[in-house]
Design a protein around this motif. Structure first.
Motif, mmCIF file in Angstrom:
data_model
loop_
_atom_site.group_PDB
_atom_site.id
_atom_site.type_symbol
_atom_site.label_atom_id
_atom_site.label_comp_id
_atom_site.label_asym_id
_atom_site.label_seq_id
_atom_site.Cartn_x
_atom_site.Cartn_y
_atom_site.Cartn_z
ATOM 1 N N MET A 1 -98.009 -47.579 -18.320
ATOM 2 C CA MET A 1 -97.231 -47.378 -17.089
ATOM 3 C C MET A 1 -97.354 -45.928 -16.639
ATOM 4 O O MET A 1 -97.103 -45.006 -17.400
ATOM 5 C CB MET A 1 -95.757 -47.706 -17.322
ATOM 6 C CG MET A 1 -94.867 -47.316 -16.135
ATOM 7 S SD MET A 1 -93.136 -47.615 -16.443
ATOM 8 C CE MET A 1 -93.074 -49.365 -16.163
ATOM 9 N N ARG A 2 -97.755 -45.708 -15.398
ATOM 10 C CA ARG A 2 -97.883 -44.365 -14.871
ATOM 11 C C ARG A 2 -96.510 -43.799 -14.526
ATOM 12 O O ARG A 2 -95.552 -44.534 -14.337
ATOM 13 C CB ARG A 2 -98.780 -44.359 -13.635
ATOM 14 C CG ARG A 2 -100.218 -44.775 -13.938
ATOM 15 C CD ARG A 2 -101.080 -44.675 -12.696
ATOM 16 N NE ARG A 2 -102.440 -45.091 -12.984
ATOM 17 C CZ ARG A 2 -103.363 -44.282 -13.502
ATOM 18 N NH1 ARG A 2 -103.046 -43.023 -13.784
ATOM 19 N NH2 ARG A 2 -104.578 -44.708 -13.735
ATOM 20 N N THR A 3 -96.452 -42.477 -14.420
ATOM 21 C CA THR A 3 -95.192 -41.806 -14.119
ATOM 22 C C THR A 3 -94.614 -42.295 -12.797
ATOM 23 O O THR A 3 -93.399 -42.464 -12.659
ATOM 24 C CB THR A 3 -95.406 -40.283 -14.078
ATOM 25 O OG1 THR A 3 -95.939 -39.849 -15.325
ATOM 26 C CG2 THR A 3 -94.098 -39.566 -13.806
ATOM 27 N N ARG A 4 -95.487 -42.555 -11.810
ATOM 28 C CA ARG A 4 -94.998 -43.032 -10.522
ATOM 29 C C ARG A 4 -94.315 -44.390 -10.666
ATOM 30 O O ARG A 4 -93.294 -44.659 -10.039
ATOM 31 C CB ARG A 4 -96.152 -43.126 -9.525
ATOM 32 C CG ARG A 4 -95.729 -43.606 -8.132
ATOM 33 C CD ARG A 4 -96.887 -43.615 -7.174
ATOM 34 N NE ARG A 4 -97.401 -42.255 -6.961
ATOM 35 C CZ ARG A 4 -98.444 -41.997 -6.159
ATOM 36 N NH1 ARG A 4 -99.075 -42.980 -5.538
ATOM 37 N NH2 ARG A 4 -98.849 -40.745 -6.003
ATOM 38 N N GLN A 5 -94.880 -45.257 -11.499
ATOM 39 C CA GLN A 5 -94.273 -46.568 -11.728
ATOM 40 C C GLN A 5 -92.927 -46.430 -12.442
ATOM 41 O O GLN A 5 -91.981 -47.160 -12.158
ATOM 42 C CB GLN A 5 -95.224 -47.441 -12.546
ATOM 43 C CG GLN A 5 -96.484 -47.853 -11.802
ATOM 44 C CD GLN A 5 -97.457 -48.581 -12.709
ATOM 45 O OE1 GLN A 5 -97.897 -48.047 -13.727
ATOM 46 N NE2 GLN A 5 -97.777 -49.809 -12.340
ATOM 47 N N LEU A 6 -92.848 -45.493 -13.372
ATOM 48 C CA LEU A 6 -91.581 -45.243 -14.065
ATOM 49 C C LEU A 6 -90.534 -44.781 -13.061
ATOM 50 O O LEU A 6 -89.386 -45.252 -13.079
ATOM 51 C CB LEU A 6 -91.783 -44.194 -15.151
ATOM 52 C CG LEU A 6 -90.526 -43.701 -15.878
ATOM 53 C CD1 LEU A 6 -89.839 -44.853 -16.601
ATOM 54 C CD2 LEU A 6 -90.870 -42.589 -16.859
ATOM 55 N N ALA A 37 -87.704 -45.977 -23.721
ATOM 56 C CA ALA A 37 -88.937 -45.230 -23.950
ATOM 57 C C ALA A 37 -88.918 -44.431 -25.251
ATOM 58 O O ALA A 37 -89.946 -43.889 -25.667
ATOM 59 C CB ALA A 37 -89.177 -44.273 -22.785
ATOM 60 N N ILE A 47 -93.592 -38.420 -19.782
ATOM 61 C CA ILE A 47 -94.116 -39.476 -20.647
ATOM 62 C C ILE A 47 -94.676 -40.632 -19.829
ATOM 63 O O ILE A 47 -94.427 -40.756 -18.633
ATOM 64 C CB ILE A 47 -93.019 -40.008 -21.587
ATOM 65 C CG1 ILE A 47 -91.917 -40.694 -20.762
ATOM 66 C CG2 ILE A 47 -92.448 -38.897 -22.457
ATOM 67 C CD1 ILE A 47 -90.978 -41.499 -21.604
ATOM 68 N N GLU A 48 -95.446 -41.462 -20.513
ATOM 69 C CA GLU A 48 -95.922 -42.719 -19.958
ATOM 70 C C GLU A 48 -95.503 -43.826 -20.917
ATOM 71 O O GLU A 48 -96.130 -44.011 -21.963
ATOM 72 C CB GLU A 48 -97.434 -42.703 -19.774
ATOM 73 C CG GLU A 48 -97.903 -41.757 -18.690
ATOM 74 C CD GLU A 48 -99.362 -41.958 -18.320
ATOM 75 O OE1 GLU A 48 -99.929 -42.980 -18.755
ATOM 76 O OE2 GLU A 48 -99.915 -41.107 -17.614
#
Length: 280
Positions: A1-6, A37, A47-48
């Protein structure tokens, strides 16, 4: 999961929690994300999370929407400088009680004080006092085995002593009569029938909440107990309901064993606890 998705997941959770009437939706969304996480809230942007994050996160957010306490979902509650384990069957410590803790820590105490914490619940207040005064003898009392099960885990590795007993009993800690330096209590004090938030009404144990019709059923027992246990000049601090500050002051004043009886407020400005000094 990318930071933007988080970031998107946390934003969606914040919106859902806002609609559910949660008082701190963004904070709760971030704390739940950090819990899933396995990191600290302050490190979320660094984090990812793994591939199972979304499923686990959505499940916890859905429970929070149903007003399951945040602390039950993450399994812990912060209190002052300590963090304690909590869950079903034990009262979740509140930040408001930290005002009582702060007051106690400003009082002049001997090098090795004796401190008694009545209605200890999770042991949060006892543990926090020991953390700041590790040379103290700290004795924590509760009559709920469910609560004491959490307290035992929370005080592991410390010298805090736990006692299962009814704080309204006539023979509690008679061996300490006249020797205690500090007595603190966060007893059941909510008047029966009071309207409560779902997190409290549906998840905190009623035994730890309600103090009879006027909320004073346990508090009135604590006043003579404090008079018996405290040494001359010893300090006492008892938390109470918003509506019973005057009644608590009256109980200590009428006991005629205390001086400097004072109503005190928490950081939100609400009446929170009464302090008193055992007459010399």
């Amino acid at each position: 999961m990318r930071t933007r998705q988080l970031h998107h997941a946390i934003g969606a959770a914040t919106e859902a929690l806002t609609r559910a009437g949660i008082g701190s939706p963004r904070v709760d969304a971030e704390l739940l994300a950090a819990h899933v996480a396995g990191t600290d809230r302050g490190r979320l942007a660094l984090i990812e999370p793994g591939p199972d994050f979304v499923e686990q996160y959505d499940r916890l957010v859905a429970k929070r929407v149903e007003r399951v306490p945040l602390q039950h979902l993450i399994g812990t509650a912060a209190f002052g400088a300590v963090t304690v384990q909590v869950g079903p069957g034990v009262f979740v410590p509140r930040p408001e009680t930290e005002s009582l803790l702060a007051w106690v820590l400003t009082q002049p105490l001997p090098q090795h004080p004796t401190i008694v914490d009545l209605c200890t619940g999770s042991g949060a207040l006892a543990l926090a006092l020991w953390h700041h005064r590790p040379a103290a003898r700290v004795i924590a009392v509760d009559d709920s085995e469910d609560a004491l099960a959490y307290a035992r885990r929370n005080i592991g590795g410390t010298s805090v002593e736990l006692l299962r007993a009814d704080v309204t009993g006539p023979d509690l800690l008679t061996e300490l009569d006249g020797t205690v330096d500090v007595l603190v209590a966060n007893p059941p004090y909510i008047p029966t029938g009071a309207r409560l938030e779902p997190e409290v009404a549906e998840h905190d144990p009623p035994h730890a909440l309600f103090g009879g019709k006027d909320g004073m059923a346990v508090v009135t027992h604590l006043v003579p107990l404090a008079a018996r246990l405290l040494r001359p000049g010893g300090f006492c601090a008892v938390e109470h309901d918003d509506t019973t500050s005057a009644l608590t002051v009256e109980a200590f004043t009428h006991a005629a064993r205390f001086v400097e009886v004072t109503a005190r407020h928490d950081l939100t400005g609400r009446p929170r606890f009464v302090t008193a000094v055992r007459r010399g």
